[in-house]
Design a protein around this motif. Structure first.
Motif, PDB file in Angstrom:
ATOM      1  N   ALA A   1     -22.261 -16.591 -84.288  1.00  0.00           N
ATOM      2  CA  ALA A   1     -23.238 -17.624 -84.612  1.00  0.00           C
ATOM      3  C   ALA A   1     -24.242 -17.767 -83.476  1.00  0.00           C
ATOM      4  O   ALA A   1     -23.925 -17.508 -82.315  1.00  0.00           O
ATOM      5  N   ALA A   2     -25.470 -18.181 -83.825  1.00  0.00           N
ATOM      6  CA  ALA A   2     -26.541 -18.300 -82.837  1.00  0.00           C
ATOM      7  C   ALA A   2     -26.805 -19.740 -82.417  1.00  0.00           C
ATOM      8  O   ALA A   2     -27.538 -19.982 -81.459  1.00  0.00           O
ATOM      9  N   ASP A   3     -26.245 -20.717 -83.135  1.00  0.00           N
ATOM     10  CA  ASP A   3     -26.400 -22.116 -82.729  1.00  0.00           C
ATOM     11  C   ASP A   3     -25.281 -22.939 -83.350  1.00  0.00           C
ATOM     12  O   ASP A   3     -24.389 -22.406 -84.006  1.00  0.00           O
ATOM     13  N   GLY A   4     -25.348 -24.251 -83.128  1.00  0.00           N
ATOM     14  CA  GLY A   4     -24.279 -25.126 -83.590  1.00  0.00           C
ATOM     15  C   GLY A   4     -24.124 -25.178 -85.095  1.00  0.00           C
ATOM     16  O   GLY A   4     -23.008 -25.291 -85.610  1.00  0.00           O
TER      17      GLY A   4
ATOM     18  N   MET B   1     -17.904 -21.362 -77.710  1.00  0.00           N
ATOM     19  CA  MET B   1     -19.244 -21.876 -77.979  1.00  0.00           C
ATOM     20  C   MET B   1     -20.027 -22.196 -76.704  1.00  0.00           C
ATOM     21  O   MET B   1     -19.537 -22.857 -75.801  1.00  0.00           O
ATOM     22  N   ASP B   2     -21.272 -21.715 -76.689  1.00  0.00           N
ATOM     23  CA  ASP B   2     -22.195 -22.061 -75.617  1.00  0.00           C
ATOM     24  C   ASP B   2     -22.570 -23.533 -75.761  1.00  0.00           C
ATOM     25  O   ASP B   2     -22.616 -24.067 -76.872  1.00  0.00           O
ATOM     26  N   LEU B   3     -22.850 -24.177 -74.653  1.00  0.00           N
ATOM     27  CA  LEU B   3     -23.189 -25.597 -74.683  1.00  0.00           C
ATOM     28  C   LEU B   3     -24.628 -25.833 -75.117  1.00  0.00           C
ATOM     29  O   LEU B   3     -24.930 -26.708 -75.911  1.00  0.00           O
ATOM     30  N   SER B   4     -25.560 -25.023 -74.588  1.00  0.00           N
ATOM     31  CA  SER B   4     -26.979 -25.202 -74.868  1.00  0.00           C
ATOM     32  C   SER B   4     -27.501 -23.990 -75.623  1.00  0.00           C
ATOM     33  O   SER B   4     -27.467 -22.871 -75.122  1.00  0.00           O
TER      34      SER B   4
ATOM     35  N   GLU C   1     -29.004 -26.251 -82.933  1.00  0.00           N
ATOM     36  CA  GLU C   1     -28.129 -27.379 -82.593  1.00  0.00           C
ATOM     37  C   GLU C   1     -27.247 -27.036 -81.397  1.00  0.00           C
ATOM     38  O   GLU C   1     -26.702 -25.946 -81.307  1.00  0.00           O
ATOM     39  N   SER C   2     -27.115 -27.967 -80.498  1.00  0.00           N
ATOM     40  CA  SER C   2     -26.361 -27.730 -79.260  1.00  0.00           C
ATOM     41  C   SER C   2     -24.856 -27.721 -79.493  1.00  0.00           C
ATOM     42  O   SER C   2     -24.345 -28.247 -80.473  1.00  0.00           O
TER      43      SER C   2
ATOM     44  N   ILE D   1     -27.332 -39.076 -81.116  1.00  0.00           N
ATOM     45  CA  ILE D   1     -27.432 -38.101 -80.029  1.00  0.00           C
ATOM     46  C   ILE D   1     -28.379 -36.964 -80.416  1.00  0.00           C
ATOM     47  O   ILE D   1     -29.022 -36.356 -79.562  1.00  0.00           O
ATOM     48  N   GLU D   2     -28.490 -36.684 -81.718  1.00  0.00           N
ATOM     49  CA  GLU D   2     -29.444 -35.684 -82.189  1.00  0.00           C
ATOM     50  C   GLU D   2     -30.875 -36.217 -82.131  1.00  0.00           C
ATOM     51  O   GLU D   2     -31.805 -35.491 -81.773  1.00  0.00           O
TER      52      GLU D   2
END
Length: 215
Positions: free
Chosen positions: A32-35, A52-55, A60-61, A158-159
């Motif tokens: 996957a490329a984002d959240g 999962m990467d954080l940023s 989506e983070s 938060i979004e």
């Protein structure tokens, strides 16, 4: 163990996949490329672990995705991989349900150890960050836990917060998040109320301090 890898850089996803490919007890079942994509991959494959990467701009983070995924798919354990050795990030992802936190520049052996530790029900924290975590718990025990207003914000708030700080108007935010303008206005009012802000500059300064503009 079935594993999904989420990172906004294709070369990073490929690198992690190659490392895990040679492990007899591990199988990469999705990328996957984002959240948002991470959520979709978890829903599709029901993996044991999500790396999962954080940023992951502009998607989506990992911070936001962690809370959503743990809420809907609690059996999937989440290992956060990031370049941020910031204790605020660590505390937020752990509170959102992550089972591990490690830095991307860690050696391959540490990644494999972290995955196996999490898979057997443990928690893995990068040694450098574990020291910060212990220090924070001691500090809270000595001074009493003072609640951070940030913890009062909902996942949707938060979004919305970083989008407001970046200067997006209500209509633009509504289009990005697929919600109504009235809903955006309601979230905006709640954010200002919970954080005790009177103006946008205060909110921008807060977002910068919390490093939310990276998300």
């Amino acid at each position: 163990m079935k594993i999904v890898i989420a990172d906004d850089h294709a070369i990073v996803r490929s690198g992690f996949s190659m490392i895990l490919k040679f492990q007899e007890d591990m199988e990469v079942v999705g990328l996957a490329a984002d959240g948002i994509e991470a959520y979709q991959m978890v829903a599709k494959h029901q993996p044991d672990i999500l790396m999962m990467d954080l940023s992951m701009p502009p998607g989506e983070s990992g911070l936001i995705a962690t809370g959503k995924i743990k809420e809907d798919y609690p059996e999937t354990k989440i290992l956060i991989l990031t370049m941020h050795d910031d204790e605020e990030y660590l505390f937020h992802v752990l509170k959102n349900g992550a089972s591990g936190y490690m830095l991307k520049n860690a050696p391959d052996e540490e990644l494999l150890l972290a995955l196996r530790t999490i898979h057997t029900g443990g928690t893995y924290i990068h040694p450098k960050m574990a020291t910060s975590l212990v220090r924070e718990f001691i500090h809270q025990d000595q001074k009493g836990a003072e609640s951070d207003p940030f913890e009062l914000l909902s996942k949707r708030e938060i979004e919305v917060l970083p989008l407001i700080a970046k200067g997006y108007g209500n209509k633009e935010i509504a289009e990005k998040l697929f919600i109504s303008v009235k809903t955006v206005e309601a979230h905006k009012a709640k954010i200002m109320e919970k954080l005790h802000f009177k103006s946008r500059p205060e909110l921008v300064e807060y977002a910068l301090k919390k490093k939310l503009l990276n998300f």
